[in-house]
Design a protein around this motif. Sequence first.
Motif, PDB file in Angstrom:
ATOM      1  N   UNK A 176      28.243 -11.226 -38.307  1.00 49.95           N
ATOM      2  CA  UNK A 176      28.687 -12.580 -38.614  1.00 49.95           C
ATOM      3  C   UNK A 176      30.217 -12.652 -38.638  1.00 49.95           C
ATOM      4  N   UNK A 177      30.853 -11.659 -39.244  1.00 48.96           N
ATOM      5  CA  UNK A 177      32.309 -11.657 -39.339  1.00 48.96           C
ATOM      6  C   UNK A 177      32.955 -11.502 -37.954  1.00 48.96           C
ATOM      7  N   UNK A 178      32.374 -10.645 -37.105  1.00 50.31           N
ATOM      8  CA  UNK A 178      32.900 -10.513 -35.751  1.00 50.31           C
ATOM      9  C   UNK A 178      32.680 -11.804 -34.968  1.00 50.31           C
ATOM     10  N   UNK A 179      31.540 -12.460 -35.184  1.00 44.57           N
ATOM     11  CA  UNK A 179      31.294 -13.743 -34.531  1.00 44.57           C
ATOM     12  C   UNK A 179      32.345 -14.771 -34.925  1.00 44.57           C
ATOM     13  N   UNK A 180      32.795 -14.715 -36.168  1.00 48.52           N
ATOM     14  CA  UNK A 180      33.826 -15.640 -36.639  1.00 48.52           C
ATOM     15  C   UNK A 180      35.116 -15.439 -35.851  1.00 48.52           C
ATOM     16  N   UNK A 181      35.420 -14.177 -35.495  1.00 47.82           N
ATOM     17  CA  UNK A 181      36.600 -13.916 -34.662  1.00 47.82           C
ATOM     18  C   UNK A 181      36.448 -14.577 -33.299  1.00 47.82           C
ATOM     19  N   UNK A 182      35.243 -14.526 -32.734  1.00 53.84           N
ATOM     20  CA  UNK A 182      34.998 -15.199 -31.461  1.00 53.84           C
ATOM     21  C   UNK A 182      35.128 -16.708 -31.579  1.00 53.84           C
ATOM     22  N   UNK A 183      34.666 -17.262 -32.687  1.00 52.98           N
ATOM     23  CA  UNK A 183      34.787 -18.703 -32.915  1.00 52.98           C
ATOM     24  C   UNK A 183      36.254 -19.110 -33.000  1.00 52.98           C
ATOM     25  N   UNK A 184      37.067 -18.303 -33.676  1.00 58.18           N
ATOM     26  CA  UNK A 184      38.495 -18.605 -33.792  1.00 58.18           C
ATOM     27  C   UNK A 184      39.187 -18.541 -32.429  1.00 58.18           C
ATOM     28  N   UNK A 185      38.855 -17.519 -31.638  1.00 63.97           N
ATOM     29  CA  UNK A 185      39.471 -17.393 -30.312  1.00 63.97           C
ATOM     30  C   UNK A 185      39.113 -18.577 -29.420  1.00 63.97           C
ATOM     31  N   UNK A 186      37.834 -18.903 -29.362  1.00 62.42           N
ATOM     32  CA  UNK A 186      37.412 -20.016 -28.508  1.00 62.42           C
ATOM     33  C   UNK A 186      37.953 -21.335 -29.029  1.00 62.42           C
ATOM     34  N   UNK A 187      37.959 -21.501 -30.356  1.00 66.38           N
ATOM     35  CA  UNK A 187      38.510 -22.728 -30.934  1.00 66.38           C
ATOM     36  C   UNK A 187      39.994 -22.874 -30.670  1.00 66.38           C
ATOM     37  N   UNK A 188      40.720 -21.752 -30.706  1.00 65.06           N
ATOM     38  CA  UNK A 188      42.150 -21.794 -30.414  1.00 65.06           C
ATOM     39  C   UNK A 188      42.421 -22.257 -28.996  1.00 65.06           C
ATOM     40  N   UNK A 189      41.581 -21.813 -28.054  1.00 64.48           N
ATOM     41  CA  UNK A 189      41.752 -22.238 -26.658  1.00 64.48           C
ATOM     42  C   UNK A 189      41.500 -23.735 -26.518  1.00 64.48           C
TER      43      UNK A 189
END
Length: 217
Positions: free
Chosen positions: A90-103
């Motif tokens: 879940x925590x690693x998924x949050x990193x993916x959410x932040x990266x995609x959201x930043x884009x």
Amino acid sequence: MKGLLRDHFYAAYANGKSLVRILFVAGIAIVAVYPKEALIRYYMLLCLVMISFVALPAFGKDGSCRWERYKLTMPVTRADIVRSCYVGQFLWMFAGILLSGGAVVLSVLLHGFLFDRSTDVWLIYVMGVSISLFMGAIFYPLSCLCGEEAKGASLVGSTFLAVAIVIGLAMLWNFLFGPVMAPAMILLGGAVILLCALAAYVGSFFLTVGIFRRKEY
């Protein structure tokens, strides 16, 4: 629990750090150089899915050096060990959410809203997060059953099955209520798919705990 989460984090840290760096640079390049809706869509899905693809193999990664057996001598239960893997993903998924959201935020600031419909961003997040959750729901019990030797095959198989399940659920919703749907129905369909993925993830946790408790080291 904190120690187990830290252990899971460091087991996936090397590959995760490299992937995050690559995705970060790729996101900036896509948004700044070639800001097309299709590319940003694929980039978001890649961020959401690939982070889990890298983090999942951390489960039982040190089995060859008997680290898993050593962990069982510590004041933790097998359920705690499994729980740390599920929470860690879940925590690693949050990193993916932040990266995609930043884009997405950067593309909106620089070029405006590039997507065709207002619901597109929601659907991309639903697809990516749901695939990641189904990947974990399938991989953890499968890896526990098959062992270290078949972990690569388990990961690849889990990824293909997760993609197939999410696409199948989307096609079923479209068949029942489509092909032309109001935005509210699109949002509802995404929520239903996400809830199915969460339910599978939670159910998978209890299944994996049951398998892991019976496993000998």
